[in-house]
Each structure stands twice: as structure tokens, then as C-alpha cells.
Design a protein around this motif. Structure first.
Motif, PDB file in Angstrom:
ATOM      1  N   VAL A   1      -1.091   0.941  14.469  1.00  0.00           N
ATOM      2  CA  VAL A   1      -0.313  -0.273  14.215  1.00  0.00           C
ATOM      3  C   VAL A   1       0.602  -0.520  15.419  1.00  0.00           C
ATOM      4  N   ASP A   2       0.601  -1.766  15.914  1.00  0.00           N
ATOM      5  CA  ASP A   2       1.320  -2.114  17.141  1.00  0.00           C
ATOM      6  C   ASP A   2       2.310  -3.235  16.842  1.00  0.00           C
ATOM      7  N   ALA A   3       3.584  -3.043  17.239  1.00  0.00           N
ATOM      8  CA  ALA A   3       4.614  -4.052  16.986  1.00  0.00           C
ATOM      9  C   ALA A   3       4.418  -5.305  17.845  1.00  0.00           C
ATOM     10  N   VAL A   4       3.721  -5.184  18.990  1.00  0.00           N
ATOM     11  CA  VAL A   4       3.632  -6.309  19.926  1.00  0.00           C
ATOM     12  C   VAL A   4       2.893  -7.517  19.336  1.00  0.00           C
ATOM     13  N   PRO A   5       1.650  -7.368  18.828  1.00  0.00           N
ATOM     14  CA  PRO A   5       0.985  -8.550  18.271  1.00  0.00           C
ATOM     15  C   PRO A   5       1.729  -9.132  17.066  1.00  0.00           C
ATOM     16  N   ILE A   6       2.423  -8.271  16.303  1.00  0.00           N
ATOM     17  CA  ILE A   6       3.190  -8.772  15.147  1.00  0.00           C
ATOM     18  C   ILE A   6       4.317  -9.676  15.634  1.00  0.00           C
TER      19      ILE A   6
ATOM     20  N   GLY B   1       0.853  -1.200   0.000  1.00  0.00           N
ATOM     21  CA  GLY B   1       0.000   0.000   0.000  1.00  0.00           C
ATOM     22  C   GLY B   1       0.879   1.237   0.000  1.00  0.00           C
ATOM     23  N   LYS B   2       0.676   2.070   1.018  1.00  0.00           N
ATOM     24  CA  LYS B   2       1.490   3.287   1.130  1.00  0.00           C
ATOM     25  C   LYS B   2       2.669   3.092   2.078  1.00  0.00           C
ATOM     26  N   SER B   3       2.829   1.877   2.594  1.00  0.00           N
ATOM     27  CA  SER B   3       3.897   1.606   3.561  1.00  0.00           C
ATOM     28  C   SER B   3       4.942   0.668   2.981  1.00  0.00           C
ATOM     29  N   LYS B   4       6.076   0.582   3.694  1.00  0.00           N
ATOM     30  CA  LYS B   4       7.179  -0.275   3.264  1.00  0.00           C
ATOM     31  C   LYS B   4       7.388  -1.394   4.285  1.00  0.00           C
ATOM     32  N   LEU B   5       7.989  -2.477   3.829  1.00  0.00           N
ATOM     33  CA  LEU B   5       8.327  -3.587   4.711  1.00  0.00           C
ATOM     34  C   LEU B   5       9.726  -4.085   4.408  1.00  0.00           C
TER      35      LEU B   5
ATOM     36  N   PRO C   1      17.464 -18.139  18.298  1.00  0.00           N
ATOM     37  CA  PRO C   1      16.888 -17.119  17.418  1.00  0.00           C
ATOM     38  C   PRO C   1      16.351 -15.924  18.208  1.00  0.00           C
ATOM     39  N   SER C   2      16.601 -14.727  17.670  1.00  0.00           N
ATOM     40  CA  SER C   2      16.075 -13.492  18.267  1.00  0.00           C
ATOM     41  C   SER C   2      15.426 -12.659  17.176  1.00  0.00           C
ATOM     42  N   LEU C   3      14.444 -11.862  17.592  1.00  0.00           N
ATOM     43  CA  LEU C   3      13.645 -11.128  16.613  1.00  0.00           C
ATOM     44  C   LEU C   3      13.318  -9.747  17.155  1.00  0.00           C
ATOM     45  N   VAL C   4      13.366  -8.732  16.280  1.00  0.00           N
ATOM     46  CA  VAL C   4      12.904  -7.401  16.651  1.00  0.00           C
ATOM     47  C   VAL C   4      11.990  -6.892  15.540  1.00  0.00           C
ATOM     48  N   VAL C   5      10.866  -6.290  15.944  1.00  0.00           N
ATOM     49  CA  VAL C   5       9.923  -5.689  15.002  1.00  0.00           C
ATOM     50  C   VAL C   5       9.813  -4.208  15.344  1.00  0.00           C
ATOM     51  N   VAL C   6       9.968  -3.333  14.335  1.00  0.00           N
ATOM     52  CA  VAL C   6       9.859  -1.890  14.556  1.00  0.00           C
ATOM     53  C   VAL C   6       8.758  -1.321  13.663  1.00  0.00           C
ATOM     54  N   VAL C   7       8.088  -0.271  14.169  1.00  0.00           N
ATOM     55  CA  VAL C   7       7.009   0.393  13.439  1.00  0.00           C
ATOM     56  C   VAL C   7       7.288   1.896  13.465  1.00  0.00           C
ATOM     57  N   THR C   8       7.179   2.549  12.325  1.00  0.00           N
ATOM     58  CA  THR C   8       7.462   3.991  12.242  1.00  0.00           C
ATOM     59  C   THR C   8       6.378   4.788  12.964  1.00  0.00           C
TER      60      THR C   8
ATOM     61  N   GLY D   1       6.699   2.596   7.600  1.00  0.00           N
ATOM     62  CA  GLY D   1       6.681   1.165   7.346  1.00  0.00           C
ATOM     63  C   GLY D   1       6.980   0.342   8.582  1.00  0.00           C
ATOM     64  N   VAL D   2       7.212  -0.963   8.330  1.00  0.00           N
ATOM     65  CA  VAL D   2       7.484  -1.939   9.381  1.00  0.00           C
ATOM     66  C   VAL D   2       8.773  -2.670   9.047  1.00  0.00           C
ATOM     67  N   GLY D   3       9.617  -2.876  10.074  1.00  0.00           N
ATOM     68  CA  GLY D   3      10.858  -3.616   9.886  1.00  0.00           C
ATOM     69  C   GLY D   3      10.873  -4.874  10.727  1.00  0.00           C
ATOM     70  N   VAL D   4      11.310  -5.981  10.138  1.00  0.00           N
ATOM     71  CA  VAL D   4      11.436  -7.252  10.850  1.00  0.00           C
ATOM     72  C   VAL D   4      12.878  -7.722  10.680  1.00  0.00           C
ATOM     73  N   LEU D   5      13.629  -7.768  11.786  1.00  0.00           N
ATOM     74  CA  LEU D   5      15.026  -8.188  11.745  1.00  0.00           C
ATOM     75  C   LEU D   5      15.197  -9.418  12.621  1.00  0.00           C
TER      76      LEU D   5
END
Length: 859
Positions: free
Chosen positions: A809-814, A751-755, A794-801, A782-786
Motif C-alpha cells: 500500500v502506497d500513500a502517494v497514489p492515494i 477489513g482488517k485495517s482502520k481508516l 487546503p493542505s493534506l497528508v496521508v499516512v500508511v502504517t 491502517g491509513v490516516g487522512v488529515l
């Protein structure tokens, strides 16, 4: 007799003293002979569970308390029913002036003797003597053991307390309340249910001071008496919220009650914690703190009420006055800690609310509510209020089911079980005399009693030099040569020694061949020898605890008291009350002062005296320890110039100089307001000193600082390293920023966002989060998944602009949904959330499914 401690010292079946009879249990079981056969006392009691003591009832109920005083008079094989009934009536009617026509006496349904005595020995209205069954009028210590019928005095307070025409004695009506219970212990219950007559009959009576005070003053609630009102009025003044006897006054009641409970428990040596009685105290304090917030008291306040409690009860219970500084410090530290815990609890409640709404429900599960109650101390009524504010309700039935499970676990853990060995001692008539203060090597008679769970033979000796574990000091070890007709039969290696009733039980391994049948229930002559290499360093360490306490009180202050100890041959641990970590300079002063005492080579003199004389001489006593009328006093010093006077049954050196050297090995925190010093004496202290010198010599060589100060050189190296690390972090950040810009340039558009979904290399979770911050800044919208493998996991971080966070939009449920692929879970905040797991291969699935998951939450 004085009250026993609310913290039982020799009864593992109890968290707290909950009845007047607790301190006399050894008399009823025949394990000890009472010093007096007629006794009266007021016993401090704490009850926090059971049918009549639900914690949630404290506050709403006018009569329920966590702490109360139980008045009692006792007969140990002396007077019985006639005297107990006559004196009870005399005290209630003539002593307390209660109206005879309002009093009722209940008796057990088959106790003809008690009914006859009430009618013949008192002028009670004969129609007011009532019979009831086992539920109301029969008392037992457990499934087996001492038991008997009881007789209770009740009072009719009038129809203004309950106008129900069915209201009567034992119906639960507030109009008819019990004042006094007279228990007649005359039977010994057997496993098959039969009742045998006890060889000696006892009387155990109990009357609640708070309830009698309420009735005598014609009041409706115990909280209206002068036992509570000074505290309640202080709460009202502190909060600016007036006390009333309706629902608005419940917070005042809860705080006043819980202050009494906590203060007396802490005065007797208990501490808030995460297990056992400590956990119970922590829950009580948190409940009080939460009710304080209902009065708009959001800063720690509880400790400020201790002086008021001291004014009310300090004269009767001087331990509260003597230890008020310690009590205040502990309460303040715990309340400050709870302030931080409360914030986490509120976060958890917010997560529960979010989950309920996601599930399109309006009810908070009872299991989740109980977890908040159990972990964070949230009372049910508080959670109900919080839920209503969110338009939700609590599943009360499920909450109660969880509560019932916890109570059942507590009841099972607290069920009293009598030691079979105690009965063996009673029937054999064996008593042990400890002669180890003066002798380490004696000949005596021993009797084998059985084999322990650890396959060790257990025996008692008529006389023994072996010290039984007590007062923090470990038991002696040594050897025993068993004799038969003065000839050696076999040898034993004594592993441990403990007191059971009036006997001293030794556990030993057999050196040689012998069977169970050869020994058990047989008596032999024996040569008992305590190991000097175990006893002598233990004595050094025990005397060191007395010297250390004297030094601590001299340097840190008079508020310092012993709160526990371990005294063995290897080391000494000393727990003491103090509100902050001592400075390095203070610890050096303490260590030096103890060594000063050692070099003074002062005599260590034990003597037997009365408890009153010892207290008058200023002797120190252990928190909550129960002492008889005759006590052993250890004095260190001479010519009336004593540096230490303590009540103590342990073994000690002859002079302070015997131990040679004292070294503090470590100083740590044990709990809020309690700290611990570990130390060494004698040869082990010298070994520790030599080990430290070797370390310094080795460090000097490594740093190549011969002739210069190794510490100064080490500081210089560390400063240079810190500077280098900082420069390295800056370079790493710049590299990460550049790498994240490259990733952002390769983002896919939704859409109008980036991933961006990518696997990166990171050494720590902090580094991974720094990369996430850099990526969020580079994305625009956008949203970043690293994802990264850190230490093989394994470790994971999700960020939201910020613009998307603002849009909901909430990074926690993602991160939680993606974290399932890693066989883990996560959490965080709307702009950044993290997860970890066990499945390293799951990183591939996370990257492959990121687009699908993120699209769902962007809609």
C-alpha cells in the motif's frame, strides 16, 4: 590576430562564437574599419546546435565536437580570389604535404572565375574541380547583407573509409571530407533577393584544426590526435577503464570534448546557469558527468582533468592556464550540485516508470523523456538503457519531435538581424568622437536619426562628452540645447547613450514642441552638457571596482578575477570568482583595505599603450573582452608602485581620495564559483553609515541597554526565546499525540485495517506532518487522512502504517487522487505523502470520499 572570446561581447544574436568570422562581423557590415586588411588567426569556437552539431552526435561521431579551433585567413577589401586560391593550394600541398592527386576543389555553379583560377593558378587535376549549387557552395550572413560564392577543398581518404561506389564529394561519405572553405564575399543581398556588388570585396576562409590534424596523421578519428589523447588517457587512468575506438570509448570522448568546451567558456567569463548560454553549459557538464558514471566514476572528477587540458592547450591559450583554479572550482561546484540533481532526476524517472505501468503500457512517453533530458541532463541513450532495465522502451519519435521544437526555438532566437540604424550610419558617413574624459560641456554637430520604440528621439554627434554604456558602466545623462543659426531651437533631456558601429547614439526626450519631420535626417549645432551629479558618483564607483579587485586579490588570493559589474551613480555591483563565501572577518579586511587605498589619496592615471606592453606590465583584463592593438590602461599608484593596473575604457576619479568613503552593503552568491559584492562610495556611503548608526541607536533604546552591550543583551533574549519555543513544541507534540490517539479510537474499520479521515487545525505543513506521524503510531494497522487550512489554502497528508507499506500500500497514489479534489497535486513516500491545492471547499469532498479511495488501494 589572437582568437576572439568564445563569449561574444557585442553580438546579442549569438550565445557563443561559432565561426571564425564572428569577431570580424563589424568589418563585413561596414560598421568599423579594420586595423589591418590582411589577417590570420585561430578562433576558439563552440557549436552546440544546428544541422551538423547535434549534441548527441558528440562521442559517437569521430568528427563532431562542441569546441574546436577554426583556422582562417582574411582579406578586408585587399586580395581576392586569385590569391586566396593560390595560397590555399600552396599551404595544403607544400605546407601540409597533402597528396595533390587526392584533393578536390568545389566551386559555386555560376562562379566561372573561381573554376578558371583553380585550373590556371594551381596544378590540381582539372577533372577534380567540381561545380555545386547554393546548398553547398554559397554563403550568406542572413536573409540580407553580405554574401557570396565559396570554394571548398576536399580530400579523398581512400576506399578503406567508405567502399560504397557512390561515395563522392558532398555526399556525406566519410571517405571524402571537407578541409577548407574559401568564402568570397562580393554581394549585398537585398530583401527582394537581388544581389548588388559590395563596394569592397572580402575573403573569409575556415579550416578546422582538429580535422586537418587527423588527416595529416592518417588517423580515423579526431579523438586519436594529440589534441585529445592526453586527456583521454588521463580519463582511462582515473577510471580504470581502457579507451577503445568502439562504443566502449564513447564516454572517454564525450568527457574529453566537453572538458575543452566548458573550460574555454568559463575561462572567457561564461558560467553554468539556468538561462541562455549558462543553461547550455550546465547541460553539457551534466552530460559529461552522466557519461562519467558509465565509467563507474560516481564522485566529482571533471575538475581533476583541468591540469591535463592546461598542459595540452595552455601555451597557445594562456587564459586557460591563468584561470585554471577558477575553472576547476566552478566545475567541481557544478558537478557536486548535479550529484544532488541526479538523485531527484532518478526519483522522477521512477515516478514516470510507475505511471507507465499503472497505464498498463510498455513505452515511456517521448515528452516525459525529453523533460528528463531538458531538466536533469539525462542523455537519450542513458534513458534508453534505464528503460530497458525496467523492461520498457522510449518513444524515440516523440522525443525527437520535442527536440526539433527546441532547436527551432533556438534557431529563431539566434537568427541574425542587422540594425537598420547601422546602415544609416554607414551611408551618412558619421563617426562619433568621445571627448568626455576631459570635458563635460561642449558644442558639436548632431544629426537626428529617428524615433525609438520608447518614443524617444535618437541622434548621433560628431563629438560628444556623453559616455556610452560599456564595460559595466551606465551611460551618462544630461541635457542638450539644439541651436539653429546659433539661436536656441529646443532642449533635449538625454536618457541613455550607446555605441552603434563607429557612432554614438543618444536617446533623448524633447523639452518643448517639435515634430518628427522637423528633426529627423536634419543636422544642427548643439550645446551638450553631461550631468555632473550623475557622472561624478559614477566615476567614484568605477574607480572603486579597481580598488576592490586589488583588495580581493590581496586578501582572498590571486585566483580572484572580475566576472562582471554594474557601475552607476547609485551603487556598484562587482562579480568576482571565488569558490566559497568570504567570512565576516575577511569582508571587514577587504572593506578596510579599500578605505586604506582611499586615504592614501593615490593618483589615478589613464594612459594609452599597446596591448602587448600593457600585458607585459601585468595589467588585468576583463574575462573574454576583445581588445585592439591600442588600449587604455588605468594605473592607480605612483613612482612605479602601483596597487592596480587594469585595461579600462571607463571614466574615473583623478585621485582615490576623491571618493571619500567605501562601504560594503551586501555580499551574495551569483553562481557556482562566482560571488557578488554590492558597495557604496562618497555621499551614499556616508548615508549608509549614518543609517546603520541610527539602527544601532534605535536597537539600543528598544533593548533598554544604555551603557551595556546591546548585542549581548539581544543574544540573551534570543537564547531565552529558543528555550521557550522548544518547550512550546514539546507541549504541542504532546497535545497532538493525545488528539491523534482520540482520533484513532474513532477510526472506521475496513477489513482488517482502520481508516481515520479528519480535518484538524495546523499552522504549518510541518505541524500537519507531525500529526500524521502521531496518528500512524496510534493506528496500529491502517491509513490516516488529515486535512487542514493553512494560510487560507487546503493542505493534506496521508499516512500508511508499516505493515500495509510492506504489503504494497502506497500513500502517494492515494494523496494524488484526493489532491485533485483540492485542485492540486502531491507526492511523497509510501509511508507518508502530502498535497496542496487552491480549492479550500474541496476539504469536505476529500473527507467524504476518503473511504472510497482508500478501499480501492487496500484491495
Amino acid at each position: 590576430m589572437p582568437s576572439g572570446s568564445v563569449v561574444p561581447q557585442d553580438d546579442p544574436t549569438l550565445l557563443f562564437t561559432n565561426a571564425g568570422m564572428n569577431q570580424f562581423k563589424p568589418y563585413f557590415l561596414g560598421r568599423q574599419k579594420p586595423e589591418h586588411t590582411r589577417v590570420a588567426d585561430t578562433q576558439k569556437c563552440i557549436r552546440v546546435s544546428g544541422k551538423h552539431n547535434d549534441l548527441e552526435e558528440v562521442g559517437p561521431s569521430p568528427y563532431h565536437h562542441t569546441f574546436f579551433e577554426m583556422l582562417g585567413n582574411w582579406s578586408f577589401g585587399d586580395y581576392f580570389k586569385r590569391e586566396a586560391i593560390t595560397w590555399a593550394w600552396e599551404l595544403m600541398t607544400r605546407g601540409y604535404g597533402l597528396p595533390k592527386e587526392k584533393l578536390y576543389a568545389s566551386v559555386y555553379e555560376t562562379d566561372d572565375e573561381a573554376e578558371k583560377l583553380w585550373k590556371s593558378e594551381t596544378d590540381i587535376n582539372p577533372s577534380h574541380v567540381l561545380r555545386f549549387g547554393k546548398k553547398d557552395n554559397f554563403w550568406s550572413m542572413g536573409d540580407t547583407g553580405p554574401c557570396g560564392p565559396c570554394s571548398e577543398l576536399h580530400i579523398d581518404r581512400g576506399p578503406e573509409f567508405d567502399s560504397d561506389p557512390k561515395a563522392f564529394v558532398n555526399t556525406g561519405s566519410p571517405r571524402y571530407i571537407e578541409l577548407w572553405n574559401l568564402v568570397f564575399m562580393q554581394y549585398d543581398a537585398q530583401k527582394d533577393g537581388t544581389l548588388l556588388d559590395l563596394p569592397a570585396k572580402h575573403v573569409d576562409t575556415g579550416a578546422g584544426l582538429e580535422r586537418i590534424t587527423t588527416v595529416m596523421n592518417g588517423l580515423r578519428s579526431n579523438y586519436d590526435t594529440d589534441l585529445f589523447q592526453p586527456i583521454i588517457q588521463a580519463i582511462a587512468e582515473m577510471s580504470g577503464k581502457r579507451y577503445t575506438d568502439d562504443g566502449e570509448g564513447i564516454p572517454h570522448r564525450v568527457i574529453a570534448d566537453h572538458l575543452r568546451c566548458l573550460s574555454f567558456a568559463i575561462a572567457d567569463g561564461a558560467m553554468p546557469g539556468n538561462e541562455g548560454r549558462g543553461y547550455v553549459l550546465r547541460r553539457i557538464l551534466r552530460r559529461a558527468a552522466r557519461f562519467g558514471r558509465k565509467l563507474d566514476m560516481h564522485e566529482p572528477f571533471f575538475y581533476k582533468l583541468v591540469p591535463v587540458l592546461v598542459d595540452v592547450m595552455g601555451a597557445t591559450f594562456p587564459e586557460v592556464k591563468e584561470r585554471h583554479v577558477h575553472i576547476s572550482r566552478v566545475l567541481q561546484a557544478e558537478e557536486e550540485h548535479f550529484g544532488r540533481t541526479l538523485d531527484r532526476g532518478l526519483e522522477r524517472f521512477a515516478e514516470v516508470v510507475a505511471a507507465v505501468r499503472t497505464a498498463k503500457s510498455t513505452t515511456v512517453p517521448g515528452e516525459e523523456a525529453f523533460r528528463l533530458y531538458d531538466t536533469f541532463g539525462f542523455p537519450l541513450d542513458l534513458m534508453q538503457l534505464m528503460a530497458r532495465e525496467e523492461g520498457l522502451s522510449i518513444d524515440d519519435a516523440a522525443f525527437q519531435a520535442e527536440m526539433d521544437k527546441q532547436k527551432e526555438r533556438a534557431r529563431a532566437a539566434g537568427a541574425f538581424k542587422e540594425s537598420e540604424f547601422a546602415r544609416t550610419l554607414e551611408y551618412a558617413g558619421w563617426k562619433s568622437m568621445f571627448v568626455g574624459y576631459d570635458h563635460l560641456d561642449i558644442t558639436s554637430q548632431i544629426r537626428f536619426e529617428g524615433v525609438s520604440r520608447d518614443k524617444q528621439f535618437e541622434f548621433v554627434a560628431k563629438e560628444t562628452p556623453f559616455y556610452a554604456e560599456a564595460g559595466g558602466q551606465v551611460s551618462d545623462v544630461g541635457t542638450i540645447e539644439v541651436l539653429n543659426n546659433q539661436q536656441p531651437l529646443l532642449s533635449l533631456e538625454v536618457i541613455s547613450v550607446r555605441k552603434v558601429g563607429e557612432g554614438i547614439l543618444h536617446a533623448a526626450n524633447i523639452i518643448g514642441k517639435a515634430t518628427h519631420s522637423d528633426l529627423v535626417n536634419h543636422e544642427f549645432g548643439a550645446h551638450l552638457v553631461v550631468s555632473p551629479s550623475h557622472r561624478i558618483p559614477t566615476q567614484y564607483n568605477h574607480t572603486a571596482t579597481h580598488l576592490l579587485q586589488a583588495a580581493l586579490r590581496e586578501i582572498l588570493g590571486e585566483h580572484v578575477h572580475q566576472a562582471g559589474s554594474y557601475v552607476g551613480p547609485d551603487l556598484m555591483r562587482f562579480d568576482y570568482t571565488h569558490y566559497q563565501k568570504p567570512t565576516a572577518e575577511e569582508l571587514a579586511q577587504i572593506e578596510k583595505r579599500v578605505n586604506d587605498f582611499i586615504r592614501m589619496n593615490l593618483p589615478v592615471t589613464p594612459r594609452t599603450t599597446t596591448l602587448k606592453e600593457a600585458q607585459a606590465a601585468g595589467a588585468m583584463a576583463l574575462f573574454g573582452e576583445k581588445y585592439g592593438e591600442e588600449v587604455r590602461l588605468i594605473e592607480i599608484g605612483e613612482n612605479e608602485n602601483y596597487i592596480s593596473r587594469e585595461l579600462c575604457g571607463g571614466t574615473h576619479t583623478k585621485r582615490t581620495g576623491d571618493m571619500g568613503l567605501f562601504v560594503i552593503k551586501a555580499e551574495t552568491s551569483v553562481a557556482a564559483g562566482v560571488r557578488r559584492i554590492e558597495s557604496l562610495t562618497g555621499e551614499r556611503a556616508l548615508e549608509e553609515f549614518q543609517r546603520r548608526r541610527e539602527q544601532v541607536d534605535e536597537l539600543t533604546q528598544i533593548l533598554v541597554s544604555e551603557g551595556s552591550d546591546p548585542l549581548e543583551k539581544l543574544r540573551k533574549i534570543l537564547d531565552e526565546k529558543k528555550k521557550t519555543d522548544k518547550e512550546l513544541e514539546q507541549l504541542r507534540g504532546q497535545a497532538a499525540g493525545s488528539a491523534m490517539k482520540d482520533l484513532a479510537a474513532q477510526a472506521i474499520t475496513i477489513g482488517k485495517s482502520k481508516l481515520v479521515a479528519a480535518e484538524v487545525t495546523a499552522q504549518t505543513m510541518d505541524q500537519l506532518k507531525e500529526m500524521g506521524d502521531a496518528l500512524r503510531e496510534s493506528l496500529g494497522s491502517g491509513v490516516g487522512v488529515l486535512a487542514a487550512a493553512i494560510d487560507g489554502k487546503p493542505s493534506l497528508v496521508v499516512v500508511v502504517t508499516p505493515d500495509l507499506v510492506k504489503a504494497g500500500v502506497d500513500a502517494v497514489p492515494i494523496v494524488k487522487e484526493l489532491g485533485k479534489r483540492l485542485q492540486g497535486g502531491g507526492g511523497g513516500k509510501p509511508h507518508m505523502a502530502t498535497a496542496g491545492g487552491r480549492n479550500l471547499e474541496g476539504i469536505k469532498d476529500v473527507l467524504a470520499e476518503s473511504e472510497t479511495v482508500v478501499i480501492k488501494y487496500l484491495q
